[in-house]
Design a protein around this motif. Structure first.
Motif, short mmCIF file in Angstrom:
data_model
loop_
_atom_site.label_atom_id
_atom_site.label_comp_id
_atom_site.label_asym_id
_atom_site.label_seq_id
_atom_site.Cartn_x
_atom_site.Cartn_y
_atom_site.Cartn_z
N CYS A 37 0.59 -1.28 -0.01
CA CYS A 37 0.16 -0.05 0.01
C CYS A 37 0.90 1.46 -0.10
O CYS A 37 0.77 2.16 -0.85
N HIS A 38 1.96 1.34 0.72
CA HIS A 38 2.98 2.38 0.76
C HIS A 38 3.46 2.71 -0.71
O HIS A 38 3.56 3.82 -1.25
N SER A 39 3.65 1.65 -1.21
CA SER A 39 4.24 1.36 -2.77
C SER A 39 3.31 2.00 -3.82
O SER A 39 3.56 2.60 -4.61
N VAL A 40 2.07 1.67 -3.70
CA VAL A 40 0.99 1.94 -4.40
C VAL A 40 0.92 3.80 -4.34
O VAL A 40 0.75 4.25 -5.36
N ARG A 41 0.73 4.22 -2.93
CA ARG A 41 0.53 5.58 -2.86
C ARG A 41 1.83 6.26 -3.53
O ARG A 41 1.52 7.25 -3.92
N ILE A 76 7.95 1.95 -11.58
CA ILE A 76 8.10 2.76 -10.56
C ILE A 76 7.74 2.15 -9.33
O ILE A 76 8.31 2.22 -8.32
N PHE A 77 6.53 1.48 -9.04
CA PHE A 77 6.14 0.45 -7.81
C PHE A 77 7.08 -0.22 -7.29
O PHE A 77 7.63 -0.23 -6.39
N ARG A 78 7.58 -1.04 -8.29
CA ARG A 78 8.51 -1.94 -8.03
C ARG A 78 9.87 -1.49 -7.52
O ARG A 78 10.73 -2.23 -6.87
N ASP A 79 10.36 -0.51 -8.12
CA ASP A 79 11.73 0.06 -7.78
C ASP A 79 11.57 0.74 -6.38
O ASP A 79 12.44 0.37 -5.24
N TYR A 80 10.53 1.29 -5.91
CA TYR A 80 10.07 1.81 -4.54
C TYR A 80 10.00 0.69 -3.69
O TYR A 80 10.71 0.61 -2.35
N TYR A 81 9.04 -0.43 -4.15
CA TYR A 81 8.93 -1.69 -3.25
C TYR A 81 10.17 -2.23 -2.71
O TYR A 81 10.41 -2.65 -1.75
N LYS A 82 10.98 -2.52 -3.90
CA LYS A 82 12.09 -3.33 -3.38
C LYS A 82 13.13 -2.45 -2.70
O LYS A 82 13.95 -3.23 -1.56
N ASN A 83 13.40 -1.26 -2.82
CA ASN A 83 14.19 -0.33 -2.11
C ASN A 83 13.93 0.12 -0.71
O ASN A 83 14.48 0.53 0.05
N GLU A 84 12.37 0.14 -0.50
CA GLU A 84 11.96 0.95 0.51
C GLU A 84 10.88 0.22 1.49
O GLU A 84 10.78 0.52 2.59
N ALA A 85 10.26 -0.72 0.92
CA ALA A 85 9.19 -1.35 1.54
C ALA A 85 9.12 -2.79 1.33
O ALA A 85 7.89 -3.42 1.92
N LEU A 86 9.96 -3.54 0.64
CA LEU A 86 9.91 -4.99 0.79
C LEU A 86 9.61 -5.75 2.08
O LEU A 86 8.93 -6.85 2.09
N TYR A 87 10.42 -5.21 3.09
CA TYR A 87 10.17 -6.09 4.19
C TYR A 87 9.12 -5.53 5.43
O TYR A 87 9.06 -5.83 6.54
N GLU A 88 8.29 -4.47 4.76
CA GLU A 88 7.24 -4.08 5.64
C GLU A 88 5.99 -5.26 5.48
O GLU A 88 4.98 -4.95 4.66
N ALA A 89 6.18 -6.10 6.21
CA ALA A 89 5.53 -7.30 6.24
C ALA A 89 5.53 -7.91 7.52
O ALA A 89 6.55 -7.70 8.22
N SER A 90 4.52 -9.12 7.65
CA SER A 90 4.57 -9.79 8.85
C SER A 90 4.14 -11.41 8.49
O SER A 90 3.27 -11.57 7.90
N LEU A 91 4.82 -12.09 9.22
CA LEU A 91 4.21 -13.66 9.08
C LEU A 91 3.16 -13.82 9.74
O LEU A 91 2.74 -13.31 10.94
N TYR A 92 2.13 -14.55 9.08
CA TYR A 92 0.64 -15.08 9.58
C TYR A 92 1.16 -16.09 10.74
O TYR A 92 1.87 -17.08 10.59
N GLU A 93 0.24 -15.92 12.11
CA GLU A 93 0.39 -16.73 13.07
C GLU A 93 0.30 -18.19 12.66
O GLU A 93 -0.62 -18.59 11.74
#
Length: 217
Positions: A27-31, A76-93
């Motif tokens: 979502c951050h990368s989309v914005r 554009i999305f993928r460049d930002y996502y790779k460099n800035e937001a790729l690890y903004e995630a969490s494992l599902y329990e």
């Protein structure tokens, strides 16, 4: 055990919304992409629909872009996502315990995702999922591969008959990919798609689980 009863020897997983909650980074990368393209920002509810499908498809569908402009937006999305937001995630329990149990039972494990393959492998390594996987495949940069194509790449490397493979995913994109590839499909309710009461009548579902460990109970 559902897998034993159906003679399952390999389990393929979708990534976004199935193994990992990647919504924050996406979502951050989309914005960011919308700002760069001078496109009005979608609502918080609408932006969630960008999670899962190929970014080109979503930019065409929700922003009205041409195929060429959507590919530019995807870059554009993928460049930002790779460099800035790729690890903004969490494992599902429950995901890691599930993978551990599948591994102990000698059931092969794979990932078939619409996320670009190099990004997918990086994030799977980061969250220590990759070490359980026998195969991992994702999308190409131009979005030429369909979900079924990606699944077929995994199947070819697994060396398991299609009748003994199931795909686990959270959207109808996954269900259709499994159907086109000729394998079983398990819908999960904790992701971004299958969380409505009518799920039992949805497309091509062999089993529905509300918690990862239910797959092996």
């Amino acid at each position: 055990m559902w897998l034993n009863d159906n003679n399952i020897k390999a389990v393929l997983f979708d990534l976004d919304g199935t193994l990992l909650d990647t919504s924050a980074g996406i979502c951050h990368s989309v914005r960011y992409t919308m700002d760069r393209l001078n496109i009005p920002q979608p609502s918080d509810e609408k932006i969630k629909e960008f999670v899962g499908p190929p970014i080109q498809e979503s930019l065409i569908k929700y922003a009205g872009l041409s195929i060429e402009d959507a590919q530019n937006g995807a870059n554009i999305f993928r460049d930002y996502y790779k460099n800035e937001a790729l690890y903004e995630a969490s494992l599902y329990e429950g995901i890691i315990p599930l993978l551990v149990q599948l591994h102990k039972k000698d059931i092969k494990i794979g990932v078939a995702t619409y996320k670009r393959e190099d990004y997918a492998i990086d994030i799977l390594k980061h969250f220590e999922i990759a070490k359980y996987c026998d195969v991992m495949h994702g999308a190409d940069n131009e979005n030429k591969l369909t979900k079924a194509d990606i699944i077929d790449l995994c199947i070819d490397e697994l060396g398991v008959q299609k009748k003994n493979i199931i795909l686990v995913g959270d959207t109808e994109h996954d269900a259709r990919g499994a159907a086109h590839a000729g394998i079983k499909f398990c819908a999960v309710t904790w992701g971004f798609g299958y969380n409505q009461p009518h799920i039992s009548s949805a497309f091509n579902i062999d089993v529905i689980i509300k918690n990862p460990i239910e797959l092996i109970l």
